[in-house]
Design a protein around this motif. Structure first.
Motif, PDB file in Angstrom:
ATOM      1  N   GLY A 178     -47.118 -32.188  56.224  1.00 25.49           N
ATOM      2  CA  GLY A 178     -45.940 -31.544  56.815  1.00 25.49           C
ATOM      3  C   GLY A 178     -45.451 -32.222  58.090  1.00 25.49           C
ATOM      4  O   GLY A 178     -44.397 -31.891  58.617  1.00 25.49           O
ATOM      5  N   TRP A 179     -46.243 -33.159  58.617  1.00 31.30           N
ATOM      6  CA  TRP A 179     -45.790 -33.891  59.810  1.00 31.30           C
ATOM      7  C   TRP A 179     -45.127 -35.186  59.350  1.00 31.30           C
ATOM      8  O   TRP A 179     -45.468 -35.742  58.314  1.00 31.30           O
ATOM      9  CB  TRP A 179     -46.962 -34.224  60.733  1.00 31.30           C
ATOM     10  N   ARG A 180     -44.208 -35.709  60.152  1.00 30.98           N
ATOM     11  CA  ARG A 180     -43.520 -36.951  59.789  1.00 30.98           C
ATOM     12  C   ARG A 180     -43.275 -37.804  61.036  1.00 30.98           C
ATOM     13  O   ARG A 180     -43.200 -37.268  62.161  1.00 30.98           O
ATOM     14  CB  ARG A 180     -42.195 -36.636  59.089  1.00 30.98           C
ATOM     15  N   ASP A 181     -43.117 -39.111  60.774  1.00 27.25           N
ATOM     16  CA  ASP A 181     -42.836 -40.041  61.882  1.00 27.25           C
ATOM     17  C   ASP A 181     -41.415 -39.784  62.388  1.00 27.25           C
ATOM     18  O   ASP A 181     -40.470 -39.716  61.604  1.00 27.25           O
ATOM     19  CB  ASP A 181     -42.974 -41.479  61.361  1.00 27.25           C
ATOM     20  N   ALA A 182     -41.247 -39.662  63.702  1.00 27.38           N
ATOM     21  CA  ALA A 182     -39.914 -39.403  64.259  1.00 27.38           C
ATOM     22  C   ALA A 182     -39.312 -40.641  64.921  1.00 27.38           C
ATOM     23  O   ALA A 182     -38.328 -40.533  65.658  1.00 27.38           O
ATOM     24  CB  ALA A 182     -39.991 -38.262  65.261  1.00 27.38           C
ATOM     25  N   GLY A 183     -39.923 -41.787  64.685  1.00 30.30           N
ATOM     26  CA  GLY A 183     -39.367 -43.028  65.239  1.00 30.30           C
ATOM     27  C   GLY A 183     -39.773 -43.230  66.683  1.00 30.30           C
ATOM     28  O   GLY A 183     -40.195 -42.290  67.363  1.00 30.30           O
ATOM     29  N   PRO A 184     -39.669 -44.496  67.164  1.00 27.27           N
ATOM     30  CA  PRO A 184     -40.109 -44.785  68.532  1.00 27.27           C
ATOM     31  C   PRO A 184     -39.253 -44.069  69.574  1.00 27.27           C
ATOM     32  O   PRO A 184     -38.059 -43.878  69.376  1.00 27.27           O
ATOM     33  CB  PRO A 184     -39.951 -46.310  68.648  1.00 27.27           C
ATOM     34  N   ARG A 185     -39.890 -43.682  70.635  1.00 35.65           N
ATOM     35  CA  ARG A 185     -39.169 -43.029  71.718  1.00 35.65           C
ATOM     36  C   ARG A 185     -39.835 -43.414  73.038  1.00 35.65           C
ATOM     37  O   ARG A 185     -41.067 -43.508  73.111  1.00 35.65           O
ATOM     38  CB  ARG A 185     -39.204 -41.515  71.530  1.00 35.65           C
ATOM     39  N   MET A 229     -41.618 -43.745  76.420  1.00 34.57           N
ATOM     40  CA  MET A 229     -42.718 -43.016  77.055  1.00 34.57           C
ATOM     41  C   MET A 229     -43.642 -42.319  76.063  1.00 34.57           C
ATOM     42  O   MET A 229     -44.497 -41.552  76.461  1.00 34.57           O
ATOM     43  CB  MET A 229     -42.212 -41.970  78.063  1.00 34.57           C
ATOM     44  N   ARG A 230     -43.404 -42.522  74.762  1.00 34.98           N
ATOM     45  CA  ARG A 230     -44.275 -41.864  73.783  1.00 34.98           C
ATOM     46  C   ARG A 230     -45.030 -42.918  72.990  1.00 34.98           C
ATOM     47  O   ARG A 230     -44.420 -43.823  72.412  1.00 34.98           O
ATOM     48  CB  ARG A 230     -43.467 -40.973  72.843  1.00 34.98           C
ATOM     49  N   GLU A 231     -46.357 -42.797  72.956  1.00 32.22           N
ATOM     50  CA  GLU A 231     -47.183 -43.735  72.201  1.00 32.22           C
ATOM     51  C   GLU A 231     -47.050 -43.461  70.704  1.00 32.22           C
ATOM     52  O   GLU A 231     -46.992 -44.372  69.888  1.00 32.22           O
ATOM     53  CB  GLU A 231     -48.650 -43.596  72.619  1.00 32.22           C
ATOM     54  N   ILE A 232     -47.061 -42.186  70.359  1.00 33.52           N
ATOM     55  CA  ILE A 232     -46.883 -41.746  68.966  1.00 33.52           C
ATOM     56  C   ILE A 232     -45.856 -40.627  69.005  1.00 33.52           C
ATOM     57  O   ILE A 232     -45.955 -39.722  69.844  1.00 33.52           O
ATOM     58  CB  ILE A 232     -48.209 -41.218  68.377  1.00 33.52           C
ATOM     59  N   ASN A 233     -44.877 -40.696  68.095  1.00 32.50           N
ATOM     60  CA  ASN A 233     -43.820 -39.679  68.123  1.00 32.50           C
ATOM     61  C   ASN A 233     -43.631 -39.104  66.724  1.00 32.50           C
ATOM     62  O   ASN A 233     -43.213 -39.810  65.809  1.00 32.50           O
ATOM     63  CB  ASN A 233     -42.515 -40.316  68.628  1.00 32.50           C
ATOM     64  N   LEU A 234     -43.997 -37.850  66.567  1.00 27.55           N
ATOM     65  CA  LEU A 234     -43.972 -37.211  65.244  1.00 27.55           C
ATOM     66  C   LEU A 234     -43.152 -35.924  65.311  1.00 27.55           C
ATOM     67  O   LEU A 234     -42.846 -35.427  66.403  1.00 27.55           O
ATOM     68  CB  LEU A 234     -45.405 -36.890  64.798  1.00 27.55           C
ATOM     69  N   GLY A 284     -37.899 -27.663  63.909  1.00 24.36           N
ATOM     70  CA  GLY A 284     -37.595 -28.032  65.302  1.00 24.36           C
ATOM     71  C   GLY A 284     -38.821 -28.382  66.099  1.00 24.36           C
ATOM     72  O   GLY A 284     -38.792 -28.386  67.334  1.00 24.36           O
ATOM     73  N   GLY A 285     -39.939 -28.683  65.424  1.00 25.51           N
ATOM     74  CA  GLY A 285     -41.164 -28.955  66.169  1.00 25.51           C
ATOM     75  C   GLY A 285     -41.363 -30.446  66.397  1.00 25.51           C
ATOM     76  O   GLY A 285     -40.975 -31.275  65.574  1.00 25.51           O
ATOM     77  N   GLU A 286     -41.957 -30.776  67.510  1.00 24.32           N
ATOM     78  CA  GLU A 286     -42.295 -32.183  67.760  1.00 24.32           C
ATOM     79  C   GLU A 286     -43.722 -32.278  68.268  1.00 24.32           C
ATOM     80  O   GLU A 286     -44.218 -31.365  68.945  1.00 24.32           O
ATOM     81  CB  GLU A 286     -41.300 -32.847  68.707  1.00 24.32           C
ATOM     82  N   LEU A 325     -51.687 -34.979  74.103  1.00 27.26           N
ATOM     83  CA  LEU A 325     -51.122 -34.652  72.794  1.00 27.26           C
ATOM     84  C   LEU A 325     -50.364 -33.349  72.982  1.00 27.26           C
ATOM     85  O   LEU A 325     -50.936 -32.363  73.470  1.00 27.26           O
ATOM     86  CB  LEU A 325     -52.252 -34.476  71.762  1.00 27.26           C
ATOM     87  N   LYS A 326     -49.087 -33.343  72.634  1.00 29.35           N
ATOM     88  CA  LYS A 326     -48.253 -32.180  72.956  1.00 29.35           C
ATOM     89  C   LYS A 326     -47.448 -31.751  71.727  1.00 29.35           C
ATOM     90  O   LYS A 326     -46.688 -32.551  71.177  1.00 29.35           O
ATOM     91  CB  LYS A 326     -47.307 -32.554  74.104  1.00 29.35           C
ATOM     92  N   LEU A 327     -47.646 -30.512  71.329  1.00 26.86           N
ATOM     93  CA  LEU A 327     -46.826 -29.927  70.254  1.00 26.86           C
ATOM     94  C   LEU A 327     -45.910 -28.893  70.898  1.00 26.86           C
ATOM     95  O   LEU A 327     -46.392 -27.998  71.602  1.00 26.86           O
ATOM     96  CB  LEU A 327     -47.706 -29.203  69.236  1.00 26.86           C
ATOM     97  N   THR A 328     -44.627 -29.007  70.647  1.00 31.93           N
ATOM     98  CA  THR A 328     -43.692 -27.977  71.109  1.00 31.93           C
ATOM     99  C   THR A 328     -42.720 -27.675  69.972  1.00 31.93           C
ATOM    100  O   THR A 328     -42.477 -28.518  69.100  1.00 31.93           O
ATOM    101  CB  THR A 328     -42.879 -28.441  72.340  1.00 31.93           C
ATOM    102  N   GLY A 329     -42.173 -26.489  70.013  1.00 33.96           N
ATOM    103  CA  GLY A 329     -41.206 -26.102  68.991  1.00 33.96           C
ATOM    104  C   GLY A 329     -41.098 -24.600  68.943  1.00 33.96           C
ATOM    105  O   GLY A 329     -41.684 -23.896  69.786  1.00 33.96           O
ATOM    106  N   PRO A 330     -40.370 -24.076  67.937  1.00 37.35           N
ATOM    107  CA  PRO A 330     -40.283 -22.631  67.792  1.00 37.35           C
ATOM    108  C   PRO A 330     -41.682 -22.029  67.706  1.00 37.35           C
ATOM    109  O   PRO A 330     -42.570 -22.593  67.041  1.00 37.35           O
ATOM    110  CB  PRO A 330     -39.503 -22.456  66.483  1.00 37.35           C
ATOM    111  N   ALA A 331     -41.878 -20.877  68.333  1.00 30.43           N
ATOM    112  CA  ALA A 331     -43.224 -20.306  68.485  1.00 30.43           C
ATOM    113  C   ALA A 331     -43.929 -20.141  67.147  1.00 30.43           C
ATOM    114  O   ALA A 331     -45.125 -20.464  67.026  1.00 30.43           O
ATOM    115  CB  ALA A 331     -43.117 -18.971  69.212  1.00 30.43           C
ATOM    116  N   ASP A 332     -43.211 -19.662  66.094  1.00 29.71           N
ATOM    117  CA  ASP A 332     -43.878 -19.432  64.810  1.00 29.71           C
ATOM    118  C   ASP A 332     -44.293 -20.753  64.160  1.00 29.71           C
ATOM    119  O   ASP A 332     -45.348 -20.857  63.531  1.00 29.71           O
ATOM    120  CB  ASP A 332     -42.972 -18.603  63.881  1.00 29.71           C
ATOM    121  N   GLU A 333     -43.477 -21.785  64.339  1.00 34.44           N
ATOM    122  CA  GLU A 333     -43.816 -23.091  63.741  1.00 34.44           C
ATOM    123  C   GLU A 333     -45.037 -23.704  64.422  1.00 34.44           C
ATOM    124  O   GLU A 333     -45.915 -24.268  63.757  1.00 34.44           O
ATOM    125  CB  GLU A 333     -42.630 -24.060  63.877  1.00 34.44           C
ATOM    126  N   VAL A 334     -45.089 -23.597  65.748  1.00 32.09           N
ATOM    127  CA  VAL A 334     -46.232 -24.157  66.484  1.00 32.09           C
ATOM    128  C   VAL A 334     -47.507 -23.407  66.099  1.00 32.09           C
ATOM    129  O   VAL A 334     -48.556 -24.014  65.865  1.00 32.09           O
ATOM    130  CB  VAL A 334     -45.987 -24.108  68.011  1.00 32.09           C
TER     131      VAL A 334
END
Lengths: 201, 415
Positions: A75-82, A84-89, A94-96, A174-183
């Motif tokens: 269910g996770w996917r690569d979100a492309g380089p960004r 200041m982020r070493e890994i961006n998923l 709306g979760g990252e 390692l940081k997950l943020t997004g809508p509360a139910d999704e997180v």
């Protein structure tokens, strides 16, 4: 005469002390000048701090500082380089989820994360721990209105699930943020990802 | 009876005793000797701490005394080492103040006022005036630099030392108002301290931390932090340490935008005087520029650089002389002025000295820029006036003495 001399000395010593409050009221302005004409808006940090020849070199540099490996949770996917982020998923709608390296102390970063949710800061020692990058990382959780900063608008009903550990003198996060139910639904994936995360292998 | 009268005459009132002490020649001698020692120590300290730090320390009116520092030139590494002299030197400010008082009381108030000593009184007065001029300069003089390219106009000079934070508002795509955080509450911040600036006329406040008086923003990817310094948007602040030439200091700090309730509303931003552009933040949909820079003083008129010329010594790149043709623009008034070394432009309380130019690494650049030092000092001409008066007083004194001597010799010869 002696008491008078002592009083004078005491007065001069007191006047040498400097008082500084934690808050300062600012009302002062200055007139506009020729240096206020045609200001540059939205300059990047590279444009602000580097001479033009070095600015051109900056985008050529790799964003990631090391070789990272991990098991991508379902269910996770690569979100492309960004920046200041070493890994961006990304996950859900709306979760990252991202891994980054920063400076300062663990407590500085913990305070900053809680501050983004308007939550009371908590001492590092009181936080739960999980396995990550070969050590024990602290876990930070918060819910509410998320103010990510950098000019991005605040969002309500968000949640944070993150981990931090000191690695080679820097703070790996390692940081997950997004809508509360999704997180909330990604807790197992978060633990699995943290356990699989490796650098330099 | 006679002895009691003598005793009464000998015993002075405390006020008179203090007056006599303050007006005495003995005090003048001691003060001049101390000023000599102060000058000697200041010359030595200047070599290790730089001119401005030395001046601030030696002429600090808030402290009664200080411990001088001098350089020890011959140590094992061959580097100059700082050595503290554990001798409590009285502040130069208070020595000068006391000397001025001594000269006023002894040389102007107590001196016998006869026709013969008028030139002496005039000379004393002019020295007191010179000391007052020095005091006015100490507290009120402002110095900065105006840099302008050929064909361009500037109405602003930049202070050499004071570092300030400016927050600019926008209206119709242009800067409409600039809010100013003065230098003192910034420079009094230690690197581990934070301070919140409550911006009275803005919808947000600012939290300033990690203020470093002389800092260089470093790209973390090219040069990673050496001591765990915090990285903000790929950059960190390196503390470059104090320099002897403090006018070269360029500060740096972190800034966070806070809501009026004190909540952070964005990531930290690095501000640095060594920036090409200010930082942009957005609050409630409106952009604001935040800038850390040396304080600007807006002048009552503008200066347009028409042409800059430099003459070099034959066969070298060393400048022999350099000068600027400028036009002073004051409302509808235009005035062409030529400024060269030792021939400044004085207008409306400001003096513009030709001080520097550039680019100096190109022999024939497309366009030169000229740097004019701008000085605002209410006592600008007072030392000149004082020296003219003291010269007149001394000429009068020596002339009168010569005349008396020659008259006496003539009288003796004729008798």
């Amino acid at each position: 005469m002696k008491p008078a001399a002592l009083l004078l000395l005491a007065a001069l010593s007191l006047s040498s002390c400097r008082k500084s409050g934690d808050e300062v009221a600012v009302e002062e302005t200055r007139p506009l000048s020729t240096m206020d004409e045609s200001p540059k808006l939205n300059a990047t940090s590279s444009e602000r701090f580097l001479p033009p020849d070095l600015q051109q070199q900056m985008p050529e540099m790799p964003e990631a500082e090391g070789n990272w490996s991990y098991d991508l949770p379902a269910g996770w996917r690569d979100a492309g380089p960004r920046m200041m982020r070493e890994i961006n998923l990304a996950f859900g709608e709306g979760g990252e989820a991202y891994v980054s390296l920063s400076g300062g102390t663990l407590q500085d970063n913990v305070d900053r994360w809680y501050g983004q949710f308007g939550a009371e800061p908590q001492a590092v020692e009181t936080l739960p721990r999980i396995e990550m990058l070969g050590g024990e990382a602290i876990v930070i959780e918060a819910q509410g209105t998320y103010s990510p900063g950098m000019g991005r608008p605040a969002k309500e009903g968000q949640a944070l699930l993150g981990a931090m550990i000191v690695k080679d003198g820097r703070i790996a996060t390692l940081k997950l943020t997004g809508p509360a139910d999704e997180v909330a639904s990604q807790r197992e994936a978060f633990l699995q990802f943290a356990a699989s995360l490796k650098q330099g292998e | 009876m006679e002895s009691s009268v003598t005793k009464t005459a000998r015993r002075k009132s405390p006020a008179l005793a203090v007056f006599d002490f303050l007006a005495s020649l003995k005090l003048a001698t001691v003060l001049l000797l101390l000023l000599f020692v102060l000058t000697w120590l200041a010359t030595l300290e200047q070599t290790v701490n730089g001119l401005r730090p030395m001046m601030l320390k030696y002429f600090n009116w808030k402290e009664l005394f200080f411990f001088p520092e001098i350089g020890r030139p011959f140590n094992n590494t061959g580097e100059e080492q700082k050595v503290t002299v554990f001798f409590p030197m009285i502040s130069g400010f208070w020595l000068c103040a006391l000397f001025t008082l001594n000269l006023t009381l002894g040389g102007l108030v107590r001196i016998r006022k006869t026709a013969r000593v008028v030139p002496v009184i005039v000379s004393h007065f002019s020295i007191v005036f010179l000391m007052v001029a020095a005091g006015v300069t100490h507290f009120m003089e402002e110095r900065g630099a105006l840099m302008v390219y050929e064909g361009e106009t500037s109405n602003v000079a930049q202070d050499y030392h004071e570092q300030v934070i400016e927050v600019s508002e926008f209206a119709n795509g242009a800067v409409s108002k600039v809010h100013l955080i003065e230098g003192k509450p910034l420079t009094s911040l230690k690197p581990d301290e934070t301070r919140i600036f409550k911006m009275a006329n803005l919808p947000f406040d600012l939290k300033v931390s990690n203020f470093i008086e002389n800092a260089q923003p470093m790209p973390a990817m090219m040069q990673p932090p050496t001591q765990g310094q915090e990285v903000v948007d790929r950059f960190w602040l390196r503390d470059s340490g104090p320099m002897k030439e403090t006018e070269l200091h360029q500060a740096g700090c972190f800034v966070e935008v806070l809501s009026k309730e004190g909540q952070p509303v964005g990531e930290k931003i690095i501000l640095a005087s060594r920036s090409n552009y200010p930082a942009t933040v957005s609050y409630e949909g409106r952009p604001y520029l935040i800038n850390l820079r040396k304080k600007l003083w807006v002048l009552p008129f503008a200066v347009q650089l028409d042409e800059f010329r430099v003459e070099r010594d034959p066969g070298t790149n060393r400048p022999a002389t350099f000068e600027s043709d400028v036009t002073r623009l004051d409302g509808g008034t235009r005035e062409e002025v030529h400024i060269k070394m030792n021939e400044p432009m004085r207008r409306e309380g400001y003096t513009f000295f030709q001080t520097n130019w550039g680019p100096q690494d190109e022999e024939n650049p497309d366009r030169y820029y000229s740097v004019l030092e701008v000085v605002k000092n209410p006592a600008d001409h007072w030392p000149l006036a004082s020296l003219i008066v003291v010269m007149a007083g001394l000429c009068w004194q020596f002339g009168a003495s010569l005349f008396r001597f020659m008259s006496k010799s003539k009288k003796e010869a004729t008798s």
